[in-house]
Design an enzyme around this catalytic site. Sequence first.
Site, PDB file in Angstrom:
ATOM      1  N   ASP A   1     -68.825 -20.161  -4.907  1.00  0.00           N
ATOM      2  CA  ASP A   1     -69.817 -20.326  -4.597  1.00  0.00           C
ATOM      3  C   ASP A   1     -70.086 -21.453  -3.292  1.00  0.00           C
ATOM      4  O   ASP A   1     -69.009 -22.366  -3.489  1.00  0.00           O
ATOM      5  CB  ASP A   1     -71.003 -20.757  -5.429  1.00  0.00           C
ATOM      6  CG  ASP A   1     -72.309 -21.038  -5.002  1.00  0.00           C
ATOM      7  OD1 ASP A   1     -72.797 -20.527  -4.372  1.00  0.00           O
ATOM      8  OD2 ASP A   1     -72.939 -22.248  -5.301  1.00  0.00           O
TER       9      ASP A   1
ATOM     10  N   ASP B   1     -72.687 -23.284  -9.862  1.00  0.00           N
ATOM     11  CA  ASP B   1     -73.306 -24.236 -10.289  1.00  0.00           C
ATOM     12  C   ASP B   1     -74.682 -23.895 -10.606  1.00  0.00           C
ATOM     13  O   ASP B   1     -75.414 -24.634 -11.390  1.00  0.00           O
ATOM     14  CB  ASP B   1     -73.277 -25.407  -9.485  1.00  0.00           C
ATOM     15  CG  ASP B   1     -74.192 -25.330  -8.236  1.00  0.00           C
ATOM     16  OD1 ASP B   1     -74.073 -24.502  -7.776  1.00  0.00           O
ATOM     17  OD2 ASP B   1     -74.707 -26.456  -7.896  1.00  0.00           O
TER      18      ASP B   1
END
Length: 716
Positions: free
Chosen positions: A414, A612
Amino acid sequence: MQNIRLRLTGMHCANCAMSIGKALLRVEGVATAEANFADESVTINYDADQITPEELAAAVQVAGYGARLPQTAAEEAELRAEDARRERWQLLRVIVGVALSIPLMVAMFWQPLHIPWLMFALSTIVVGFVGFPFFKGMLGELRRRSPGMDTLVSLGAGAAYLFGAIRLLGGWAGPYYFDAPAMIVTLVGVGKYLEARSKGRAGRALRELLGLAAKKALRLLPDGSTEEVPLEKLTVGDRLLVRSGAKLPADGIIAKGSSSVDESLLTGEPLPVFKTVGDAVVGGTLNGGGLLEVRVTELGDDSVLAKIAEQVRSAQASKAPAQRLADKIAGIFTPIVLGLAALTFGLWWWLGGNAEVALINAVSLLVVACPCALGLATPMAVIVGAGLAAKRGVLFRDAATLEVAAGIDTVIFDKTGTLTTGRPRLLALHTNGISEREALELAAGLERGSNHPFAAAILSAAVERELTPASFDSVEELTGQGLRGEVNGSSYLLGSRGLLEEANISTAEVEEFIAEQQGSGSGLSLLARDGRLLAVLAVGDQLRPETLETLKKLRSLDLRLVLASGDNAEAVRAVAASLGIKEFYAGQTPVDKAELARKLRGEGCTVAMVGDGINDTVALAAADVGMAMASGTEVALESAGVTLVHGGIGAVHRALIIARKTLATIRGNLFWAFGYNVLMLPVAALGFLYPIIAAGAMALSSVSVSVNALLLKRRV
């Protein structure tokens, strides 16, 4: 359904672990039961409406072993003392065995000491005292119809001892072979003692982690005085005084003061982190040079240290797929060995007509074939690997995750909050007719009441430069476009390029700057007054300090690196280019990221997903291994198999290296354990192995896999 972990006593080999697991699975209400020989524990998933923890412990005791329920700190200390006493008894048996077996060995070759009745007496003491745990264990194994190491050692030593005793008491001539049973139980005893010491060293990382917690705290009283109290008496909301050089007693928020805090227990990083009012601190970390007042937020099992310790415990107690195979083999191995020993005795007696030679060869086969090394090969490596990972900021959920992580060949990252800090900052400022100071004061004044991510970046930039945001008579938020403010008869706009175009404000003078910033992926906020452009503020996310170095290390492992982000194409392309990532995907929804992970897996890749946020949760679960930053959301952490404790992607490299080295150690141990038995069984059956050498070889095999696991610390 609930989980409980019981500490076990009385285990001697992998067969013991299997017996305990089978006994518990027969109990109504137990869904799964995994006993671990290496750390002497069993993890049970059970229906709390059908059975209690006390009944589970009783079921283990009925099976012939000891079981201890989770203990208080005081009870745990008492149990550790009991373990120490048992280890001292084990050492005493070893010392007695060695002291009395050496004269027996000398007597076999030196005639003046070759006194049969003296040798019989010494052998009886050694076999009876040193071998007592093995004979006791054999009775339990036979009662449970699950023969294991104790049965093999006891039959081998017992047969050799009875052979000599019957010949001596019957008045027959020697040789009596009293040295063999004494040396068998002594050498196996030495091996078991060294094995126990190795197990203790393997679990040291977890004990060190638990030992980091402070024992007492200085609690602030309403009148400003302090009292020293044990941690058990603290409550959430208490205010604690933490002096320079002292450990933080509990998780909390700094209420007063600032200091550098050593968080190496969590991050593995030696450099302290500056903390001030409002920052979170973790119990067990070390206060550097300042006086802190901390408000307690978490205690006991809810603390960061306790959660880390529990995850390490769970990983160490779980079974890797390789261990399940080894356990199945160990489960059928002992009955096969007993059959081979009987066959060896029968064939040697039938072909050679010598019962003495037949017995010696059968005893050698029994003793050399103990499957201890097989039972220790995988769990010892997992215990060391999981503990080592925890000390370096990586938490594996279980042994299976650790094993799969070793085969990762593709990593999806990400962007926001993973490769970048996730906190937008003012990266560049271009002014048109006013100073940078004035432009930033005006922009900060307009953004003061906004919740937009750009607002925090602009306000932070003003604070860093010690500027005072301008005051406005009124500020209106224009949804999706920006802000309008009024002061001293002038009208101000701050927002997107589209907002200024709607107001017919020209941006021609700053087109080059705008193109440059958009090309680098920055977001733009344009400031205008009374129809004239004043400034362009470029806001963007910064790369984490360790990102470039980590990606360089990951490339050295021949990994395929992929970037998947929900951000716009320009921003993602710019970040990918700066990091040298050729494969990137922009505008990705949570479902898109998960589909990407499944697509890559379908191509034959073993995929790790690093993220996250909540938007990464689906992808974390869809990948072979999900790796969540500890700075991320709770739901992301729950979806991941690996938690990167210190919140930086540097831990990704550490996680993969530790996983690869641990799996290599497991394979090396299993190769040695299997190879040892494959080689030694025919050697013993063919008569090339004396019982004493067989006992030494068996003890060496167990110690060797334990030492090899401990050496993992030097390989990583």
